[in-house]
Write a protein that holds these residues in place. Structure first.
Motif, mmCIF file in Angstrom:
data_model
loop_
_atom_site.group_PDB
_atom_site.id
_atom_site.type_symbol
_atom_site.label_atom_id
_atom_site.label_comp_id
_atom_site.label_asym_id
_atom_site.label_seq_id
_atom_site.Cartn_x
_atom_site.Cartn_y
_atom_site.Cartn_z
ATOM 1 N N VAL A 440 0.842 -1.202 0.000
ATOM 2 C CA VAL A 440 0.000 0.000 0.000
ATOM 3 C C VAL A 440 0.871 1.243 0.000
ATOM 4 O O VAL A 440 1.800 1.359 0.802
ATOM 5 C CB VAL A 440 -0.928 0.016 1.233
ATOM 6 N N VAL A 441 0.545 2.179 -0.910
ATOM 7 C CA VAL A 441 1.247 3.454 -0.970
ATOM 8 C C VAL A 441 0.300 4.540 -0.469
ATOM 9 O O VAL A 441 -0.828 4.650 -0.949
ATOM 10 C CB VAL A 441 1.701 3.769 -2.419
ATOM 11 N N GLY A 442 0.794 5.343 0.480
ATOM 12 C CA GLY A 442 -0.047 6.419 1.010
ATOM 13 C C GLY A 442 -0.918 5.951 2.158
ATOM 14 O O GLY A 442 -0.969 4.770 2.494
ATOM 15 N N PRO A 443 -1.643 6.903 2.753
ATOM 16 C CA PRO A 443 -2.457 6.592 3.936
ATOM 17 C C PRO A 443 -3.803 5.949 3.574
ATOM 18 O O PRO A 443 -4.815 6.636 3.455
ATOM 19 C CB PRO A 443 -2.660 7.973 4.581
ATOM 20 N N ASP A 444 -3.814 4.651 3.387
ATOM 21 C CA ASP A 444 -5.048 3.926 3.051
ATOM 22 C C ASP A 444 -5.265 2.820 4.085
ATOM 23 O O ASP A 444 -4.758 1.701 3.948
ATOM 24 C CB ASP A 444 -4.942 3.331 1.642
ATOM 25 N N ASP A 445 -6.039 3.135 5.138
ATOM 26 C CA ASP A 445 -6.259 2.176 6.231
ATOM 27 C C ASP A 445 -6.974 0.924 5.770
ATOM 28 O O ASP A 445 -6.674 -0.187 6.226
ATOM 29 C CB ASP A 445 -7.075 2.839 7.351
ATOM 30 N N TYR A 446 -7.963 1.068 4.874
ATOM 31 C CA TYR A 446 -8.721 -0.097 4.424
ATOM 32 C C TYR A 446 -7.840 -1.074 3.656
ATOM 33 O O TYR A 446 -7.863 -2.285 3.888
ATOM 34 C CB TYR A 446 -9.910 0.338 3.548
ATOM 35 N N GLU A 451 -4.581 -6.077 3.419
ATOM 36 C CA GLU A 451 -3.298 -6.766 3.189
ATOM 37 C C GLU A 451 -2.912 -7.626 4.405
ATOM 38 O O GLU A 451 -2.548 -8.798 4.275
ATOM 39 C CB GLU A 451 -2.187 -5.743 2.917
ATOM 40 N N VAL A 452 -3.013 -7.040 5.591
ATOM 41 C CA VAL A 452 -2.558 -7.722 6.808
ATOM 42 C C VAL A 452 -3.427 -8.934 7.133
ATOM 43 O O VAL A 452 -2.918 -10.005 7.483
ATOM 44 C CB VAL A 452 -2.533 -6.729 7.995
ATOM 45 N N VAL A 453 -4.743 -8.767 7.029
ATOM 46 C CA VAL A 453 -5.654 -9.875 7.330
ATOM 47 C C VAL A 453 -5.407 -11.040 6.376
ATOM 48 O O VAL A 453 -5.385 -12.213 6.792
ATOM 49 C CB VAL A 453 -7.128 -9.401 7.264
ATOM 50 N N LYS A 454 -5.190 -10.719 5.102
ATOM 51 C CA LYS A 454 -4.932 -11.793 4.124
ATOM 52 C C LYS A 454 -3.611 -12.504 4.430
ATOM 53 O O LYS A 454 -3.525 -13.737 4.378
ATOM 54 C CB LYS A 454 -4.911 -11.217 2.712
ATOM 55 N N ARG A 455 -2.574 -11.725 4.767
ATOM 56 C CA ARG A 455 -1.290 -12.339 5.117
ATOM 57 C C ARG A 455 -1.423 -13.232 6.348
ATOM 58 O O ARG A 455 -0.876 -14.329 6.407
ATOM 59 C CB ARG A 455 -0.237 -11.242 5.344
ATOM 60 N N ARG A 456 -2.178 -12.729 7.353
ATOM 61 C CA ARG A 456 -2.323 -13.475 8.608
ATOM 62 C C ARG A 456 -2.997 -14.826 8.387
ATOM 63 O O ARG A 456 -2.477 -15.867 8.797
ATOM 64 C CB ARG A 456 -3.141 -12.623 9.597
ATOM 65 N N TYR A 457 -4.151 -14.826 7.733
ATOM 66 C CA TYR A 457 -4.916 -16.075 7.662
ATOM 67 C C TYR A 457 -4.469 -16.995 6.535
ATOM 68 O O TYR A 457 -4.657 -18.204 6.626
ATOM 69 C CB TYR A 457 -6.416 -15.758 7.623
ATOM 70 N N SER A 458 -3.839 -16.430 5.509
ATOM 71 C CA SER A 458 -3.208 -17.301 4.495
ATOM 72 C C SER A 458 -2.083 -18.100 5.144
ATOM 73 O O SER A 458 -1.916 -19.302 4.887
ATOM 74 C CB SER A 458 -2.650 -16.463 3.337
ATOM 75 N N ARG A 459 -1.340 -17.429 6.016
ATOM 76 C CA ARG A 459 -0.227 -18.084 6.722
ATOM 77 C C ARG A 459 -0.758 -19.181 7.667
ATOM 78 O O ARG A 459 -0.211 -20.284 7.718
ATOM 79 C CB ARG A 459 0.548 -17.021 7.511
ATOM 80 N N VAL A 482 -13.847 -4.716 4.916
ATOM 81 C CA VAL A 482 -12.660 -5.195 4.190
ATOM 82 C C VAL A 482 -12.168 -6.518 4.776
ATOM 83 O O VAL A 482 -11.670 -7.385 4.048
ATOM 84 C CB VAL A 482 -11.520 -4.144 4.171
ATOM 85 N N ILE A 483 -12.339 -6.710 6.112
ATOM 86 C CA ILE A 483 -11.994 -8.003 6.706
ATOM 87 C C ILE A 483 -12.916 -9.088 6.176
ATOM 88 O O ILE A 483 -12.478 -10.193 5.832
ATOM 89 C CB ILE A 483 -12.066 -7.930 8.246
ATOM 90 N N ARG A 484 -14.202 -8.763 6.065
ATOM 91 C CA ARG A 484 -15.159 -9.743 5.520
ATOM 92 C C ARG A 484 -14.812 -10.145 4.097
ATOM 93 O O ARG A 484 -14.890 -11.324 3.719
ATOM 94 C CB ARG A 484 -16.581 -9.161 5.568
ATOM 95 N N GLN A 485 -14.413 -9.148 3.276
ATOM 96 C CA GLN A 485 -14.055 -9.442 1.879
ATOM 97 C C GLN A 485 -12.915 -10.451 1.800
ATOM 98 O O GLN A 485 -12.930 -11.373 0.981
ATOM 99 C CB GLN A 485 -13.676 -8.155 1.158
ATOM 100 N N VAL A 486 -11.926 -10.276 2.690
ATOM 101 C CA VAL A 486 -10.785 -11.208 2.682
ATOM 102 C C VAL A 486 -11.199 -12.572 3.228
ATOM 103 O O VAL A 486 -10.969 -13.616 2.596
ATOM 104 C CB VAL A 486 -9.613 -10.644 3.527
#
Length: 617
Positions: A440-446, A451-459, A482-486
């Motif tokens: 992610v580039v710039g201030p985009d919290d969503y 990104e983080v949720v996908k990395r966490r649960y894929s792992r 966004v968590i639901r989408q992932v």
């Protein structure tokens, strides 16, 4: 076999209906028996026939009530004159037989009483045993401080004896006993040597009885009149002694008065229930003061209406404490009728104040009970909180494993995220995880959250590690979506998702759940709210700390990049030890030398000196 079972069931129902058909429509008590002939339930009724038939003419909402009905093989009943008699008989039979499906009084705590012994020159003492020997008992006192304060009051004013000597006339007249230290320090009037008469001593005991019965104002009026009589006869020493008594009792009366003294001979009951327990607090009020206070619990076996349980509690307390109250203050009208007694449900005023105070005491009783249980079994608190979350969010199972995510950045720079893990409602810090935002580039919290949720649960899926029972976003509807989408759309997982929103002061304000999201109402003072607040504060603290560390490292690294002779390894050693450029500059040269050696410490310090000289010029 099925035909035989059906025939037995039909025979059972027909037998019961034949009894019901001839039952009278009068007040009474009924007993249900199982196939072994044991009493499994006792109930009271205004109209026996109507009440008993209601068990068998429909399917009940409660599984426990349906289970009771399936186990009824016989019934008996006793006709009485009044509904009050039915209530008393029901209460007696429940205590005598303790039927399986009746509410059970949980009365395992023995509170102390103040006892006036039935003996010559009576002792006034505290006891937990009530012995039927003619002695008088007042209480029980759920607050030990009150009981001790009263005993101290009597010791100061009336100087009643504390010894256990047998002070009959023969022993006193034969000079069998000698006065002890208590007499010499003026804590006793010396009845063992006959230094006080029966009449004088009994007069003091009569005043003590009146105080314990709540008639403090009558004692004060009596003492005042007596004091004025002595003063009129110029007996000032005697008048001063009575004035001293009057002042002490008056101070006690002021402290114990809760409402106006016109409210007298009144009982107050408050009620609460949770799961399979019902709780009741009882006050007895005499002239505006609480004379008796008692909290107790009933274990519910079937879904008895609260009106029935409160009626049972009122019957129990009136019998136990011989209450003569002609008015009973209640939060709702119980299912009972007592001749000559009025039930009041106050909405305002002094009586509402008493009901609120009773309710406050009941809440404290529940808190104390909970603390005691958690002290004996620390895991009980965790289980209760997880059950509460499960109930509030309608989850399929208890959330034994909860994970919460939060992002942190300043205008998009040094963007990081954090995940905290709670198991059995307790933080598991070794399983916390930090994340540098990569895509992610710039201030985009969503996008960062995604990104983080996908990395966490894929792992976790790849490693075959356990997945959480509940995911919480430190944020509102957007973060939840966004968590639901992932979780649901990309990873095809079914994990409940909640959100913790904050108010304008950045404090936990509400719990969101579901899609579309709904606010779950949680009382801010509750332990569940405090757990949610703890989770949110913990993930925020963890993310902010990581962000500060990362920003600090970048600042140190950039400040040291221009110094020739200071490489990456040296920068790492300095960063690990001193954390910031400011601390490096403030450190003693000897401390820096210990970390990076004398030669590099000289290079570093010379560079700082040149930079400072430029600033000064």
């Amino acid at each position: 076999m099925k035909i035989n079972a059906a025939r037995i069931k039909n025979d059972r129902i027909e037998h019961l209906k034949s009894i019901i058909s001839i039952m009278p429509e009068t007040p009474g008590v009924y007993q249900y028996f199982n196939k072994e002939g044991e009493i499994i339930y006792v109930g009271k009724a205004k109209c026996l026939k109507r009440r008993v038939s209601s068990y068998f003419n429909k399917v009940h909402d409660s599984n426990r009530t349906n289970r009771l009905v399936r186990n009824i093989h016989d019934l008996k009943y006793i006709v009485v004159n009044t509904e009050e008699d039915a209530l008393k008989l029901e209460n007696y039979m429940i205590k005598a037989h303790q039927p399986r499906y009746n509410v059970l009084l949980k009365d395992d705590k023995t509170y102390p009483y103040i006892c006036i012994k039935n003996e010559p020159f009576p002792r006034v003492m505290m006891t937990r045993k009530v012995i039927k020997d003619g002695s008088l008992y007042f209480g029980p006192y759920t607050n030990l401080k009150v009981a001790y304060a009263l005993l101290e009051l009597f010791r100061q004013i009336y100087k009643v004896r504390t010894c256990n000597l047998n002070l009959n006339n023969d022993n006193i007249n034969s000079h069998k006993y000698k006065v002890c230290l208590q007499y010499h320090i003026k804590n006793c009037k010396g009845p063992c040597e006959g230094r006080v008469t029966h009449e004088e001593y009994d007069k003091d005991v009569a005043e003590i009885k009146q105080i314990l019965q709540g008639h403090t104002k009558d004692v004060l009026d009596f003492l005042y009149n007596e004091m004025m009589v002595y003063a009129s006869k110029l007996k000032f020493e005697e008048a001063e002694e009575i004035k001293h008594k009057h002042r002490i009792i008056e101070n006690y009366h002021i402290k114990t008065s809760i409402v106006q003294p016109v409210i007298t001979n009144v009982d107050v009951y408050s009620y609460s229930e949770e799961e399979n327990s019902a709780y009741i607090n009882y006050f007895h009020i005499i002239k505006g003061a609480i004379i008796q206070s008692y909290s107790f619990e009933y274990k519910r076996r079937i879904d008895e209406p609260k009106e029935e349980i409160l009626a049972l509690g009122i019957s129990e307390m009136r019998e136990r404490f011989n209450s003569p109250a002609k008015e009973i203050i209640v939060p709702f009208v119980p299912e009972m009728n007592i001749e000559g007694v009025t039930f009041t449900v106050p909405q305002r005023g002094e009586k509402k104040k008493l009901l609120d105070l009773s309710d406050k005491n009941l809440k404290q009783f529940l808190i104390d009970k909970l603390k005691q249980a958690e002290k004996l079994d620390p895991e009980q608190r965790s289980i209760r909180l997880m059950k509460e979350i499960q109930k509030e969010l309608s989850l399929e199972k208890m959330p034994m494993h909860i994970e919460c995510f939060d992002n942190s950045n300043i205008s998009g720079s040094d963007a990081v995220a954090a995940c905290v893990v709670f198991k059995k409602a307790m933080p598991v810090k070794q399983e916390y995880r930090k994340y540098n935002i990569k895509s992610v580039v710039g201030p985009d919290d969503y996008a960062s959250m995604k990104e983080v949720v996908k990395r966490r649960y894929s792992r976790l899926i790849e490693e075959g590690s356990p997945l959480p029972d509940l995911i919480i976003a430190d944020g509102g509807k957007g973060q939840m979506e966004v968590i639901r989408q992932v979780v649901e759309d990309e990873l095809n997982l079914k994990i409940p998702i909640a959100g913790l929103a904050k108010d304008s002061r950045h404090r936990t304000s509400e719990l969101l759940f579901g899609f579309p999201q709904k606010v779950i109402g949680i009382k801010p003072q509750s332990q569940l709210f405090r757990l949610m607040e703890q989770i949110q504060n913990e993930v925020h603290r963890f993310a902010i700390t990581f962000h500060k560390d990362k920003r600090s490292k970048r600042q140190i690294a950039s400040a040291l990049d221009s110094i020739k002779g200071i490489g990456d390894k040296t920068k790492e050693m300095l960063l690990k030890e001193f954390k910031s450029i400011k601390r490096i500059k403030e450190a003693n040269p000897e401390d820096i030398e210990k970390v990076i050696g004398k030669a590099k410490a000289k290079i570093l310090l010379d560079s700082f000196s040149k930079d400072q000289a430029k600033i000064n010029n």
